[in-house]
Design a protein around this motif. Sequence first.
Motif, PDB file in Angstrom:
ATOM      1  N   GLU A  15       0.808  -1.004   0.063  1.00  0.00           N
ATOM      2  CA  GLU A  15       0.078   0.114  -0.017  1.00  0.00           C
ATOM      3  C   GLU A  15       0.948   1.267  -0.097  1.00  0.00           C
ATOM      4  OE1 GLU A  15      -3.006  -0.047   3.032  1.00  0.00           O
ATOM      5  OE2 GLU A  15      -3.611  -1.915   2.554  1.00  0.00           O
ATOM      6  N   LEU A  16       2.120   1.106   0.738  1.00  0.00           N
ATOM      7  CA  LEU A  16       2.930   2.388   0.742  1.00  0.00           C
ATOM      8  C   LEU A  16       3.470   2.605  -0.666  1.00  0.00           C
ATOM      9  CD1 LEU A  16       4.200   1.507   4.390  1.00  0.00           C
ATOM     10  CD2 LEU A  16       2.829   3.582   3.507  1.00  0.00           C
ATOM     11  N   VAL A  17       3.944   1.530  -1.380  1.00  0.00           N
ATOM     12  CA  VAL A  17       4.452   1.512  -2.596  1.00  0.00           C
ATOM     13  C   VAL A  17       3.319   2.303  -3.566  1.00  0.00           C
ATOM     14  CG1 VAL A  17       5.093   0.213  -4.874  1.00  0.00           C
ATOM     15  CG2 VAL A  17       5.885  -0.478  -2.373  1.00  0.00           C
ATOM     16  N   LEU A  18       1.891   1.865  -3.549  1.00  0.00           N
ATOM     17  CA  LEU A  18       0.940   2.427  -4.255  1.00  0.00           C
ATOM     18  C   LEU A  18       0.918   3.740  -3.956  1.00  0.00           C
ATOM     19  CD1 LEU A  18      -1.738  -0.135  -3.746  1.00  0.00           C
ATOM     20  CD2 LEU A  18      -0.599   0.384  -6.028  1.00  0.00           C
ATOM     21  N   GLU A  19       1.223   4.343  -2.517  1.00  0.00           N
ATOM     22  CA  GLU A  19       1.167   5.810  -2.326  1.00  0.00           C
ATOM     23  C   GLU A  19       2.227   6.465  -3.081  1.00  0.00           C
ATOM     24  OE1 GLU A  19       1.171   6.180   2.042  1.00  0.00           O
ATOM     25  OE2 GLU A  19      -0.868   5.052   2.351  1.00  0.00           O
ATOM     26  N   VAL A  48      11.675  -1.835  -0.452  1.00  0.00           N
ATOM     27  CA  VAL A  48      10.896  -2.936  -0.171  1.00  0.00           C
ATOM     28  C   VAL A  48      11.228  -4.202  -1.130  1.00  0.00           C
ATOM     29  CG1 VAL A  48       9.060  -1.318  -0.042  1.00  0.00           C
ATOM     30  CG2 VAL A  48       9.574  -2.493  -2.229  1.00  0.00           C
ATOM     31  N   SER A  49      10.671  -5.544  -0.882  1.00  0.00           N
ATOM     32  CA  SER A  49      10.985  -6.671  -1.437  1.00  0.00           C
ATOM     33  C   SER A  49      10.406  -6.477  -2.798  1.00  0.00           C
ATOM     34  CB  SER A  49      10.280  -7.741  -0.838  1.00  0.00           C
ATOM     35  OG  SER A  49       8.821  -7.683  -0.781  1.00  0.00           O
ATOM     36  N   ARG A  50      10.839  -7.357  -3.680  1.00  0.00           N
ATOM     37  CA  ARG A  50      10.401  -7.464  -5.154  1.00  0.00           C
ATOM     38  C   ARG A  50       9.032  -8.100  -5.127  1.00  0.00           C
ATOM     39  NH1 ARG A  50      15.101  -9.174  -9.285  1.00  0.00           N
ATOM     40  NH2 ARG A  50      13.329  -8.923 -10.670  1.00  0.00           N
ATOM     41  N   SER A  51       8.714  -8.892  -4.104  1.00  0.00           N
ATOM     42  CA  SER A  51       7.191  -9.528  -3.995  1.00  0.00           C
ATOM     43  C   SER A  51       6.124  -8.341  -3.604  1.00  0.00           C
ATOM     44  CB  SER A  51       7.161 -10.635  -3.049  1.00  0.00           C
ATOM     45  OG  SER A  51       7.420 -10.329  -1.640  1.00  0.00           O
ATOM     46  N   ALA A  52       6.641  -7.642  -2.770  1.00  0.00           N
ATOM     47  CA  ALA A  52       5.540  -6.337  -2.233  1.00  0.00           C
ATOM     48  C   ALA A  52       5.761  -5.379  -3.405  1.00  0.00           C
ATOM     49  CB  ALA A  52       6.231  -5.585  -1.252  1.00  0.00           C
ATOM     50  N   LEU A  53       6.773  -5.227  -4.180  1.00  0.00           N
ATOM     51  CA  LEU A  53       6.411  -4.263  -5.529  1.00  0.00           C
ATOM     52  C   LEU A  53       5.663  -5.079  -6.457  1.00  0.00           C
ATOM     53  CD1 LEU A  53       7.370  -1.885  -7.190  1.00  0.00           C
ATOM     54  CD2 LEU A  53       9.282  -3.182  -7.858  1.00  0.00           C
ATOM     55  N   ARG A  54       5.590  -6.242  -6.583  1.00  0.00           N
ATOM     56  CA  ARG A  54       4.824  -6.885  -7.686  1.00  0.00           C
ATOM     57  C   ARG A  54       3.447  -6.705  -7.170  1.00  0.00           C
ATOM     58  NH1 ARG A  54       8.771 -11.575  -7.412  1.00  0.00           N
ATOM     59  NH2 ARG A  54      10.262 -11.014  -9.184  1.00  0.00           N
ATOM     60  N   GLU A  55       3.077  -6.885  -5.847  1.00  0.00           N
ATOM     61  CA  GLU A  55       1.681  -7.014  -5.396  1.00  0.00           C
ATOM     62  C   GLU A  55       1.245  -5.483  -5.497  1.00  0.00           C
ATOM     63  OE1 GLU A  55      -0.944  -7.648  -1.383  1.00  0.00           O
ATOM     64  OE2 GLU A  55       1.326  -8.037  -1.387  1.00  0.00           O
ATOM     65  N   ALA A  56       1.873  -4.398  -5.310  1.00  0.00           N
ATOM     66  CA  ALA A  56       1.489  -3.220  -5.843  1.00  0.00           C
ATOM     67  C   ALA A  56       1.215  -2.865  -7.394  1.00  0.00           C
ATOM     68  CB  ALA A  56       2.515  -2.072  -5.395  1.00  0.00           C
ATOM     69  N   ARG A  58       0.334  -5.141  -9.598  1.00  0.00           N
ATOM     70  CA  ARG A  58      -0.826  -5.996  -9.930  1.00  0.00           C
ATOM     71  C   ARG A  58      -2.001  -5.272  -9.569  1.00  0.00           C
ATOM     72  NH1 ARG A  58       2.343 -10.844  -8.283  1.00  0.00           N
ATOM     73  NH2 ARG A  58       1.436 -10.365  -6.074  1.00  0.00           N
ATOM     74  N   VAL A  59      -2.033  -4.287  -8.377  1.00  0.00           N
ATOM     75  CA  VAL A  59      -3.177  -3.680  -8.078  1.00  0.00           C
ATOM     76  C   VAL A  59      -3.482  -2.634  -9.095  1.00  0.00           C
ATOM     77  CG1 VAL A  59      -4.240  -2.015  -6.352  1.00  0.00           C
ATOM     78  CG2 VAL A  59      -3.135  -4.145  -5.473  1.00  0.00           C
ATOM     79  N   LEU A  60      -2.468  -1.775  -9.499  1.00  0.00           N
ATOM     80  CA  LEU A  60      -2.142  -0.793 -10.634  1.00  0.00           C
ATOM     81  C   LEU A  60      -3.025  -1.442 -11.841  1.00  0.00           C
ATOM     82  CD1 LEU A  60       0.983   1.011  -9.736  1.00  0.00           C
ATOM     83  CD2 LEU A  60      -1.448   1.881  -9.251  1.00  0.00           C
ATOM     84  N   GLU A  61      -2.407  -2.606 -12.168  1.00  0.00           N
ATOM     85  CA  GLU A  61      -2.992  -3.206 -13.498  1.00  0.00           C
ATOM     86  C   GLU A  61      -4.368  -3.551 -13.250  1.00  0.00           C
ATOM     87  OE1 GLU A  61      -0.664  -6.073 -16.177  1.00  0.00           O
ATOM     88  OE2 GLU A  61      -0.040  -6.586 -14.011  1.00  0.00           O
ATOM     89  N   THR A  62      -4.862  -3.910 -12.413  1.00  0.00           N
ATOM     90  CA  THR A  62      -6.626  -4.077 -12.082  1.00  0.00           C
ATOM     91  C   THR A  62      -7.014  -2.828 -12.067  1.00  0.00           C
ATOM     92  OG1 THR A  62      -5.658  -5.921 -10.505  1.00  0.00           O
ATOM     93  CG2 THR A  62      -8.061  -4.960 -10.484  1.00  0.00           C
ATOM     94  N   ILE A  63      -6.794  -1.790 -11.669  1.00  0.00           N
ATOM     95  CA  ILE A  63      -7.537  -0.746 -11.744  1.00  0.00           C
ATOM     96  C   ILE A  63      -7.222   0.408 -13.114  1.00  0.00           C
ATOM     97  CG2 ILE A  63      -7.695  -0.223  -9.327  1.00  0.00           C
ATOM     98  CD1 ILE A  63      -5.376   1.780  -9.258  1.00  0.00           C
ATOM     99  N   GLY A  64      -6.576  -0.385 -14.155  1.00  0.00           N
ATOM    100  CA  GLY A  64      -6.306   0.137 -15.230  1.00  0.00           C
ATOM    101  C   GLY A  64      -5.476   1.315 -15.387  1.00  0.00           C
ATOM    102  N   VAL A  65      -4.483   1.698 -14.586  1.00  0.00           N
ATOM    103  CA  VAL A  65      -3.471   2.406 -14.869  1.00  0.00           C
ATOM    104  C   VAL A  65      -2.055   2.072 -15.175  1.00  0.00           C
ATOM    105  CG1 VAL A  65      -4.729   4.377 -13.377  1.00  0.00           C
ATOM    106  CG2 VAL A  65      -2.911   2.835 -12.227  1.00  0.00           C
ATOM    107  N   LEU A  66      -1.756   0.741 -15.198  1.00  0.00           N
ATOM    108  CA  LEU A  66      -0.528   0.294 -15.496  1.00  0.00           C
ATOM    109  C   LEU A  66      -0.750  -0.945 -16.360  1.00  0.00           C
ATOM    110  CD1 LEU A  66       2.638   0.256 -13.263  1.00  0.00           C
ATOM    111  CD2 LEU A  66       1.564  -2.058 -14.077  1.00  0.00           C
ATOM    112  N   VAL A  67       0.211  -1.219 -17.198  1.00  0.00           N
ATOM    113  CA  VAL A  67       0.237  -2.544 -17.743  1.00  0.00           C
ATOM    114  C   VAL A  67       1.664  -3.110 -17.916  1.00  0.00           C
ATOM    115  CG1 VAL A  67       0.795  -1.639 -20.218  1.00  0.00           C
ATOM    116  CG2 VAL A  67      -0.115  -3.643 -20.212  1.00  0.00           C
TER     117      VAL A  67
END
Length: 263
Positions: A15-19, A48-56, A58-67
């Motif tokens: 979530e902090l990566v998203l912020e 952060v870890s790469r797994s935490a970054l990937r999770e962030a 994936r969220v951005l992909e889901t909401i349509g602002v990143l591919v």
Amino acid sequence: MTAEWRPVRQSRTHELVLERIEERVLAGELKAGDRLPPERELAPVLGVSRSALREALRVLETIGVLVAQPGRGPDAGARIVRNPDDALGRLLRLHFALGSYRLHDVLEARVVLERSSFEAAAEHASAQDLDEAEALLDRMREPGVGAADFNDLDTRFHVAIARSSGNQLTSTLTSAVRESVRPLILRALETAEDWPATAAALNAEHTELLRLVRAGKGAEAADLAEVHIRGFHGRLVDENAPTEQEQEREREQEEEGRAGADR
């Protein structure tokens, strides 16, 4: 570029990566088309870890602002995009299925949005826009068109009119709201007692709507759009209206939810 990124705190890491990414978008430092640094570079500078970054991501992909494009080469990696239509439609469809919004709420939202769309389209739509809408209607009028294809073309027709209105946000919201009830409308079309008559009646209204838009009669088009939506969609509201017991159960669940939030 990577030196400009600042580490984030470790709690609720993704979530902090998203912020952090959101901050850069709002500041104009990231724009549509920009690429993020590779994971191996971005994760360390964010702390952060790469797994935490990937999770962030994936969220951005889901909401349509990143591919994200896997692999190597110039096209690989994560890129900022603008693709809100599909994301909002998916989000609303899930929330509608979960009961976050009543069918009646969706109906009223459609009425407001599409009245605005048809009225504005009568003033702003180009001849090419309306020719594209006409082509969709031609396909809807074809003999033997099935309910599934009709439903898809119907959705595309309404979205095309919204896009031709000149208001991109209205277009996106119209698409999302219509998409949210696509499965329910399809079931209603498939179970119509007389499908050819149902299709003919809906096509007659579509044809008149487009005629009014072409003629620049925005107020009349808006009025007919409301009649059109309240007709078929309105019947769905009546057929799916909750019973008194269901309404009481919904109220109890809402009260329990508020009580839990207060605690």
